[in-house]
Design a protein around this motif. Structure first.
Motif, mmCIF file in Angstrom:
data_model
loop_
_atom_site.group_PDB
_atom_site.id
_atom_site.type_symbol
_atom_site.label_atom_id
_atom_site.label_comp_id
_atom_site.label_asym_id
_atom_site.label_seq_id
_atom_site.Cartn_x
_atom_site.Cartn_y
_atom_site.Cartn_z
ATOM 1 N N VAL A 55 18.375 5.364 0.117
ATOM 2 C CA VAL A 55 19.474 5.346 -0.852
ATOM 3 C C VAL A 55 20.100 3.950 -0.929
ATOM 4 N N LEU A 56 20.376 3.345 0.227
ATOM 5 C CA LEU A 56 20.973 2.010 0.217
ATOM 6 C C LEU A 56 20.023 0.993 -0.401
ATOM 7 N N GLN A 57 18.748 1.056 -0.053
ATOM 8 C CA GLN A 57 17.782 0.128 -0.627
ATOM 9 C C GLN A 57 17.669 0.311 -2.135
ATOM 10 N N ALA A 58 17.715 1.539 -2.607
ATOM 11 C CA ALA A 58 17.656 1.791 -4.050
ATOM 12 C C ALA A 58 18.902 1.251 -4.749
ATOM 13 N N ALA A 59 20.065 1.412 -4.130
ATOM 14 C CA ALA A 59 21.297 0.884 -4.736
ATOM 15 C C ALA A 59 21.227 -0.634 -4.862
ATOM 16 N N LEU A 60 20.660 -1.274 -3.873
ATOM 17 C CA LEU A 60 20.568 -2.735 -3.890
ATOM 18 C C LEU A 60 19.420 -3.231 -4.772
ATOM 19 N N ALA A 61 18.236 -2.674 -4.595
ATOM 20 C CA ALA A 61 17.051 -3.174 -5.293
ATOM 21 C C ALA A 61 16.938 -2.636 -6.718
ATOM 22 N N ASP A 62 17.043 -1.332 -6.869
ATOM 23 C CA ASP A 62 16.812 -0.722 -8.180
ATOM 24 C C ASP A 62 18.035 -0.778 -9.089
ATOM 25 N N LEU A 63 19.209 -0.470 -8.530
ATOM 26 C CA LEU A 63 20.427 -0.491 -9.339
ATOM 27 C C LEU A 63 21.035 -1.881 -9.438
ATOM 28 N N GLY A 64 20.715 -2.743 -8.477
ATOM 29 C CA GLY A 64 21.223 -4.109 -8.505
ATOM 30 C C GLY A 64 22.692 -4.232 -8.152
ATOM 31 N N ALA A 65 23.169 -3.381 -7.245
ATOM 32 C CA ALA A 65 24.574 -3.474 -6.845
ATOM 33 C C ALA A 65 24.846 -4.836 -6.205
ATOM 34 N N ASP A 66 25.879 -5.502 -6.686
ATOM 35 C CA ASP A 66 26.262 -6.821 -6.159
ATOM 36 C C ASP A 66 27.280 -6.720 -5.035
ATOM 37 N N HIS A 67 27.980 -5.612 -4.979
ATOM 38 C CA HIS A 67 29.076 -5.408 -4.027
ATOM 39 C C HIS A 67 28.922 -4.024 -3.393
ATOM 40 N N LEU A 68 29.160 -3.966 -2.098
ATOM 41 C CA LEU A 68 29.099 -2.698 -1.373
ATOM 42 C C LEU A 68 30.379 -2.490 -0.590
ATOM 43 N N ARG A 69 30.806 -1.254 -0.525
ATOM 44 C CA ARG A 69 31.824 -0.879 0.453
ATOM 45 C C ARG A 69 31.102 -0.012 1.472
ATOM 46 N N LEU A 70 31.008 -0.521 2.692
ATOM 47 C CA LEU A 70 30.331 0.172 3.780
ATOM 48 C C LEU A 70 31.366 0.664 4.777
ATOM 49 N N THR A 71 31.057 1.753 5.441
ATOM 50 C CA THR A 71 31.983 2.313 6.420
ATOM 51 C C THR A 71 31.387 2.233 7.821
ATOM 52 N N ILE A 72 32.274 2.140 8.798
ATOM 53 C CA ILE A 72 31.893 2.236 10.206
ATOM 54 C C ILE A 72 32.483 3.537 10.729
ATOM 55 N N PRO A 73 31.721 4.634 10.673
ATOM 56 C CA PRO A 73 32.244 5.898 11.188
ATOM 57 C C PRO A 73 32.369 5.819 12.712
ATOM 58 N N TRP A 74 33.580 5.907 13.189
ATOM 59 C CA TRP A 74 33.859 5.746 14.615
ATOM 60 C C TRP A 74 33.046 6.719 15.456
ATOM 61 N N ASN A 75 32.945 7.962 15.003
ATOM 62 C CA ASN A 75 32.208 8.958 15.777
ATOM 63 C C ASN A 75 30.721 8.630 15.879
ATOM 64 N N ASP A 76 30.191 7.814 14.983
ATOM 65 C CA ASP A 76 28.795 7.401 15.060
ATOM 66 C C ASP A 76 28.588 6.225 16.007
ATOM 67 N N VAL A 77 29.510 5.288 15.995
ATOM 68 C CA VAL A 77 29.290 4.071 16.798
ATOM 69 C C VAL A 77 29.779 4.200 18.234
#
Length: 163
Positions: A55-77
């Motif tokens: 999904v992230l690769q498609a947003a960047l490569a196929d959709l050409g998103a120039d800006h991302l808002r990414l999250t750091i889920p505390w329970n994951d890290v």
């Protein structure tokens, strides 16, 4: 009183004007390519049954998103107290860098998207004062780790922090 044909014509004209207005709103008259972005949440992609990496690769490569808002889920890290696993966030930031995408990095306990609070299980049994210390430690660890990424243009610390 308007007749049926006049009503249909009036509705058609209104719809055309609305569509024209939307079209004009979406056009960039400067001649420069439009820049746009997406909020990406690896856990939400997985919840939808999708491969988060794809999904992230498609947003960047196929959709050409120039800006991302990414999250750091505390329970994951920090699933285990004082033991951090940054691998998923590292990969996302590296992918964004590959595509020259600028990033707003969101961290803390409260993040965008329901259910909003993403603390690890061990956090819940701590006294309130100790919870605040642990939260600040997590934020500090995150900033120290990612402050050198030149594609991070902003930090969002705690979504709705006063709620």
């Amino acid at each position: 009183m308007l007749h049926f044909i006049e009503k249909i014509t009036l509705v058609a004209v209104i719809i055309l004007l609305l569509l024209l207005g939307v079209r004009l709103f979406l056009v960039d008259f400067s001649g420069e390519a439009m820049e746009w972005g997406v909020s990406f949440d690896q856990n939400y992609a997985a919840y939808l049954g999708l491969d988060p990496k794809a999904v992230l690769q498609a947003a960047l490569a196929d959709l050409g998103a120039d800006h991302l808002r990414l999250t750091i889920p505390w329970n994951d890290v920090e699933g285990e107290r004082d033991v951090y696993d940054w691998s998923k966030i590292d990969w996302q930031l590296q992918e964004a860098r590959k595509y020259n995408a600028e990033v707003i990095l969101t961290l803390g306990r409260k993040l965008p998207r329901w259910p909003e609070c993403y603390q690890p299980d061990w956090y819940n049994d701590l006294p309130a004062a100790e919870q605040r210390i642990e939260l600040l430690q997590m934020i500090s660890q995150s900033v120290e780790r990612y402050q050198r990424y030149d594609n991070i243009i902003a930090w969002q610390v705690e979504n709705e922090p006063t709620v």
